[in-house]
Write an enzyme that holds these catalytic residues in place. Structure first.
Site, PDB file in Angstrom:
ATOM      1  N   ARG A  51      70.528 -21.669 -98.016  1.00 18.08           N
ATOM      2  CA  ARG A  51      69.163 -21.273 -98.752  1.00 18.08           C
ATOM      3  C   ARG A  51      68.441 -20.727 -97.446  1.00 18.08           C
ATOM      4  O   ARG A  51      67.676 -19.332 -97.686  1.00 18.08           O
ATOM      5  CB  ARG A  51      68.366 -22.507 -99.297  1.00 18.08           C
ATOM      6  CG  ARG A  51      68.873 -22.630-100.882  1.00 18.08           C
ATOM      7  CD  ARG A  51      68.528 -24.225-101.285  1.00 18.08           C
ATOM      8  NE  ARG A  51      69.465 -24.903-100.395  1.00 18.08           N
ATOM      9  CZ  ARG A  51      70.966 -24.812-100.770  1.00 18.08           C
ATOM     10  NH1 ARG A  51      70.995 -24.766-101.871  1.00 18.08           N
ATOM     11  NH2 ARG A  51      71.853 -25.654-100.158  1.00 18.08           N
ATOM     12  N   THR A  52      68.175 -21.372 -96.479  1.00 13.94           N
ATOM     13  CA  THR A  52      67.174 -20.759 -95.582  1.00 13.94           C
ATOM     14  C   THR A  52      67.582 -19.746 -94.871  1.00 13.94           C
ATOM     15  O   THR A  52      66.980 -18.700 -94.705  1.00 13.94           O
ATOM     16  CB  THR A  52      66.975 -22.080 -94.580  1.00 13.94           C
ATOM     17  OG1 THR A  52      66.678 -23.271 -95.298  1.00 13.94           O
ATOM     18  CG2 THR A  52      65.637 -21.636 -93.603  1.00 13.94           C
ATOM     19  N   LYS A  80      79.033 -22.117 -74.572  1.00 16.19           N
ATOM     20  CA  LYS A  80      79.540 -22.046 -73.241  1.00 16.19           C
ATOM     21  C   LYS A  80      78.528 -22.829 -72.421  1.00 16.19           C
ATOM     22  O   LYS A  80      78.612 -22.653 -71.045  1.00 16.19           O
ATOM     23  CB  LYS A  80      79.560 -20.335 -72.900  1.00 16.19           C
ATOM     24  CG  LYS A  80      80.680 -19.634 -73.399  1.00 16.19           C
ATOM     25  CD  LYS A  80      80.504 -18.217 -72.979  1.00 16.19           C
ATOM     26  CE  LYS A  80      81.024 -17.153 -73.841  1.00 16.19           C
ATOM     27  NZ  LYS A  80      80.405 -16.082 -73.672  1.00 16.19           N
ATOM     28  N   ARG A 101      67.238 -22.276 -86.705  1.00 10.39           N
ATOM     29  CA  ARG A 101      67.698 -23.893 -87.158  1.00 10.39           C
ATOM     30  C   ARG A 101      68.459 -24.335 -86.013  1.00 10.39           C
ATOM     31  O   ARG A 101      69.395 -23.559 -85.436  1.00 10.39           O
ATOM     32  CB  ARG A 101      68.311 -23.939 -88.411  1.00 10.39           C
ATOM     33  CG  ARG A 101      68.958 -25.357 -88.735  1.00 10.39           C
ATOM     34  CD  ARG A 101      69.386 -25.513 -90.272  1.00 10.39           C
ATOM     35  NE  ARG A 101      68.343 -25.024 -91.262  1.00 10.39           N
ATOM     36  CZ  ARG A 101      68.631 -25.376 -92.527  1.00 10.39           C
ATOM     37  NH1 ARG A 101      69.694 -25.702 -92.865  1.00 10.39           N
ATOM     38  NH2 ARG A 101      67.590 -25.274 -93.232  1.00 10.39           N
ATOM     39  N   HIS A 129      60.532 -28.789 -91.434  1.00  9.55           N
ATOM     40  CA  HIS A 129      61.043 -27.812 -91.996  1.00  9.55           C
ATOM     41  C   HIS A 129      59.980 -27.137 -92.740  1.00  9.55           C
ATOM     42  O   HIS A 129      59.849 -26.777 -93.860  1.00  9.55           O
ATOM     43  CB  HIS A 129      62.128 -28.359 -92.973  1.00  9.55           C
ATOM     44  CG  HIS A 129      63.256 -27.221 -93.575  1.00  9.55           C
ATOM     45  ND1 HIS A 129      62.905 -25.910 -93.364  1.00  9.55           N
ATOM     46  CD2 HIS A 129      64.289 -27.309 -94.243  1.00  9.55           C
ATOM     47  CE1 HIS A 129      63.757 -25.017 -93.843  1.00  9.55           C
ATOM     48  NE2 HIS A 129      64.744 -26.047 -94.627  1.00  9.55           N
TER      49      HIS A 129
HETATM   50  N1   CP Z   1      66.629 -26.566 -98.419  1.00 13.50           N
HETATM   51  C1   CP Z   1      67.425 -26.161 -97.050  1.00 13.50           C
HETATM   52  O1   CP Z   1      66.965 -26.149 -96.170  1.00 13.50           O
HETATM   53  O2   CP Z   1      68.781 -25.496 -97.467  1.00 13.50           O
HETATM   54  P1   CP Z   1      69.948 -25.058 -96.569  1.00 13.50           P
HETATM   55  O3   CP Z   1      70.061 -26.293 -95.596  1.00 13.50           O
HETATM   56  O4   CP Z   1      70.879 -24.675 -97.483  1.00 13.50           O
HETATM   57  O5   CP Z   1      69.253 -23.883 -95.916  1.00 13.50           O
END
Ligand code: CP
Length: 307
Positions: A51-52, A80, A101, A129
């Site tokens: 999703r993100t 590396k 991320r 998040h």
């Molecule tokens: N909700 C969420 O962060 O989903 P993903 O891990 O698929 O990005």
């Protein structure tokens, strides 16, 4: 250079403005279709995501921009031994904005200090998040029309669930919200979140292991997955993974106006039989995430003078 690492980097007024922009994008998508022409977003994902990452990418495309992407740690020079700081300095040469991320808490903050373009935290370890919180807030706004006077049940892995920590932070800034924290003993909300957020802001909260007992009180039930990737011990994960499974039987204890949320991915914690219930909002959250990420990209690129 303005970055967003924590939801608290955004004022309540800015959250309101992002919601307003997202609603306008929903109503008038054509108004926004060319604003980011010639601009680039880099998605740097050192941890899996559906999703993100994809919603950030869809967001930039729908703003008329382009995307360059690193979708796994092993496909970059991080494998590396390149540092997060050097990666951020390097990627800044190619892009106008970065979404990152990383499994290590604080890595996007390190990137933001070293980048010359805005950095958005797309999830760091068990910490934060913020853009999932933006998706959650737009969902609450569209379902309930308010951010105050709500009783919210957070259920499942409250220890490692970074989306829970971010949303508790955000909702603690509004009046008369009550939080019911439903989890096994081992997966309780970390004491730093309780002390620094709930206690500090005078938020009413209770801790329980009883989902059915909490159900009738709730305006919102925020279910979460037990975060296998954060456990040191597979045995503990297997013992705890099915602690809470929301099914149609348990839903009989809920109010008709309950909103059921989940940041997804789901493993077992919500029965698929609930997906067609009008109270299920988790796939609406997915779509709302794209609109809020569009609004956030616009805000940060405008502030940086890029658009
Ligand atoms: N909700 C969420 O962060 O989903 P993903 O891990 O698929 O990005």
């Amino acid at each position: 250079m303005r970055s967003v690492i924590d939801v608290l980097d955004l004022s309540v007024e800015e959250l309101d403005s992002l919601i307003k922009t997202a609603v306008d994008i929903i109503d008038n998508p054509q108004k926004y279709a060319h604003i980011c022409e010639g601009k680039k977003l880099a998605t740097l994902f050192f941890e899996p995501s559906t999703r993100t990452r994809m919603s950030f990418e869809a967001a930039m495309y729908e703003l008329g921009g382009h995307v360059i992407s690193m979708s796994e740690a092993n496909s970059s020079s991080a494998a590396k031994g390149e540092s997060v700081a050097d990666t951020a300095k390097t990627v800044s040469c190619y892009t106008d904005i970065i979404a990152m991320r990383h499994p290590k808490e604080g890595a996007p903050l390190v990137a933001s200090v070293n980048a010359t373009v805005p950095v958005i935290n797309a999830g760091d370890g068990g910490h934060n998040h913020p853009t999932q919180t933006l998706a959650d807030l737009l969902t609450i706004y569209r379902e309930k029309g308010r951010f105050d006077n709500l009783t919210i049940g957070f259920c499942g892995d409250l220890k490692f669930g970074r989306t829970v920590h971010s949303l508790i932070n955000a909702l603690s800034r509004y009046k008369n919200n009550k939080m019911i924290l439903i989890s096994p003993e081992e997966l309780k909300l970390p004491s730093y979140v309780k002390k620094d957020v709930l206690v500090k802001n005078g938020i009413e909260f209770e801790q329980t292991t009883d989902l059915i007992g909490a159900m009738p009180k709730l305006d919102i039930l925020y279910m979460t997955r037990v975060q296998r990737e954060r456990f040191f011990n597979e045995e503990d994960y297997l013992r705890l993974k099915d602690s809470y499974i929301l099914d149609t039987k348990k839903l009989e204890y809920a109010r008709d106006d309950l909103s059921i949320m989940h940041p997804l991915p789901r493993v077992n914690e919500i029965s698929v039989a609930i997906d067609d219930d009008p109270r299920a909002c988790y796939f609406k959250q997915v779509l709302n995430g794209k609109y809020m990420r569009m609004a956030l990209i616009l805000m940060l690129l405008k502030e940086a003078g890029t658009i």
